[in-house]
Design an enzyme around this catalytic site. Sequence first.
Site, mmCIF file in Angstrom:
data_model
loop_
_atom_site.group_PDB
_atom_site.id
_atom_site.type_symbol
_atom_site.label_atom_id
_atom_site.label_comp_id
_atom_site.label_asym_id
_atom_site.label_seq_id
_atom_site.Cartn_x
_atom_site.Cartn_y
_atom_site.Cartn_z
ATOM 1 N N GLY A 16 0.808 -1.214 0.000
ATOM 2 C CA GLY A 16 0.000 0.000 0.000
ATOM 3 C C GLY A 16 0.839 1.260 0.000
ATOM 4 O O GLY A 16 0.432 2.285 0.546
ATOM 5 N N ASN A 18 1.491 3.321 -2.321
ATOM 6 C CA ASN A 18 1.181 4.315 -3.348
ATOM 7 C C ASN A 18 0.437 5.536 -2.806
ATOM 8 O O ASN A 18 0.240 6.510 -3.522
ATOM 9 C CB ASN A 18 0.353 3.687 -4.469
ATOM 10 C CG ASN A 18 -0.952 3.105 -3.971
ATOM 11 O OD1 ASN A 18 -0.952 2.109 -3.255
ATOM 12 N ND2 ASN A 18 -2.067 3.721 -4.329
ATOM 13 N N SER A 19 0.009 5.485 -1.528
ATOM 14 C CA SER A 19 -0.700 6.634 -0.963
ATOM 15 C C SER A 19 -0.580 6.620 0.556
ATOM 16 O O SER A 19 -0.109 5.647 1.147
ATOM 17 C CB SER A 19 -2.184 6.609 -1.364
ATOM 18 O OG SER A 19 -2.840 5.480 -0.804
ATOM 19 N N GLY A 20 -1.038 7.716 1.173
ATOM 20 C CA GLY A 20 -1.145 7.781 2.623
ATOM 21 C C GLY A 20 0.140 7.516 3.367
ATOM 22 O O GLY A 20 1.224 7.989 2.998
ATOM 23 N N GLY A 22 1.940 4.756 3.711
ATOM 24 C CA GLY A 22 2.965 4.030 2.969
ATOM 25 C C GLY A 22 3.752 4.932 2.047
ATOM 26 O O GLY A 22 4.978 4.815 1.934
ATOM 27 N N SER A 153 -2.781 0.053 15.106
ATOM 28 C CA SER A 153 -3.484 1.300 15.398
ATOM 29 C C SER A 153 -3.848 1.351 16.868
ATOM 30 O O SER A 153 -4.113 0.313 17.500
ATOM 31 C CB SER A 153 -4.761 1.375 14.555
ATOM 32 O OG SER A 153 -5.631 2.389 15.017
ATOM 33 N N TYR A 196 -12.667 -3.133 12.051
ATOM 34 C CA TYR A 196 -11.347 -2.524 11.854
ATOM 35 C C TYR A 196 -10.523 -2.598 13.136
ATOM 36 O O TYR A 196 -9.359 -3.019 13.118
ATOM 37 C CB TYR A 196 -11.507 -1.067 11.408
ATOM 38 C CG TYR A 196 -10.190 -0.351 11.236
ATOM 39 C CD1 TYR A 196 -9.390 -0.575 10.113
ATOM 40 C CD2 TYR A 196 -9.733 0.541 12.204
ATOM 41 C CE1 TYR A 196 -8.183 0.072 9.956
ATOM 42 C CE2 TYR A 196 -8.525 1.187 12.057
ATOM 43 C CZ TYR A 196 -7.755 0.948 10.932
ATOM 44 O OH TYR A 196 -6.535 1.589 10.794
#
Length: 326
Positions: A16, A18-20, A22, A153, A196
């Site tokens: 992951g 590619n964004s955020g 990461g 988290s 989650y």
Amino acid sequence: MSQDTRGNTRTIVITGGNSGLGYGCAQALLGSDNGSWHVVIASRDADRAQTAVDALAAGAAAGHTVEAMVLDLASLASVRSFVAELTERLATGALPPLHALVCNAGVQMGTTLAKTADGFEATFGVNHLGHFALVNGLLPVLRAPSRVVVVSSGTHDPALKLGPPPAWNDPQALAQGQLGPAAAKLNALMTGQARYCTSKLANVYFTYALARRLPAGVTANAFDPGMMLGTALGRSLPAPLRFASERIFPRITWLLRRTITDNINTAQESGRALAWVVTAPELAGATGKYFDLRQEKRTSEESYDAARAEQLWNDSLALTGVAATR
């Protein structure tokens, strides 16, 4: 690719990326003067991954390189394909030796019960089972010194009151979307949030169980990025909440820090901390730890249930069909 000739360069895989978070981690690694890194952005969307790679490469410091590889954590077939390709490239010298595997990709579903390609509930399937299969598949190439960093988290800890508490259940049941008794009275939206939080507890159990199995010089630690605003994590939330998460909250970060928690960060801020956990020389011997940004912390009381962690490990082997290599 021909034999790699980049000397002391080492490979870091970021799921992951590619964004955020990461992407923020990759950006920090590629701009650092701490080592020479070849970053593999592992993403299910080849086009978005390549767009990210192009932007990251343009800002990379000398000695660092970056590429994209396709990996869909919602498909065990995709995980196996990725493992086979990466293993082959490492064995032939087409990639520098593996330094770290960053288990960052994650989903947070809304009110619907989504499934993976293998029929697992998507939150548990992607956030835990996909990464479990990936790490276990790559254990043979995780030779000392190397690291596994699992993004968890603070929502796994009910004492922090960041959402509904985890609703642990038998892992076979969790894989089908069946939460434990703690979720019995939650509405559809809060049930999605509880899935989650429960998957993030699974990440902690997985990290601790993995650390107990790794040989000397190979470490496993969990990482809490704090609350991040403006990322794609909530893309499956109902439209009003998604709009607020992506467009409104990032503009009032200062207010949220004063009224909710001071542990609210941009993806770049948390990404820099994650890159530190992945590469800091002073953490070479740290394993089985949980880092809230750069600070080592205890996890929830529930997370130290070793019997539950072992059950999760064994059931995950059965669910994913992964052979026990350690």
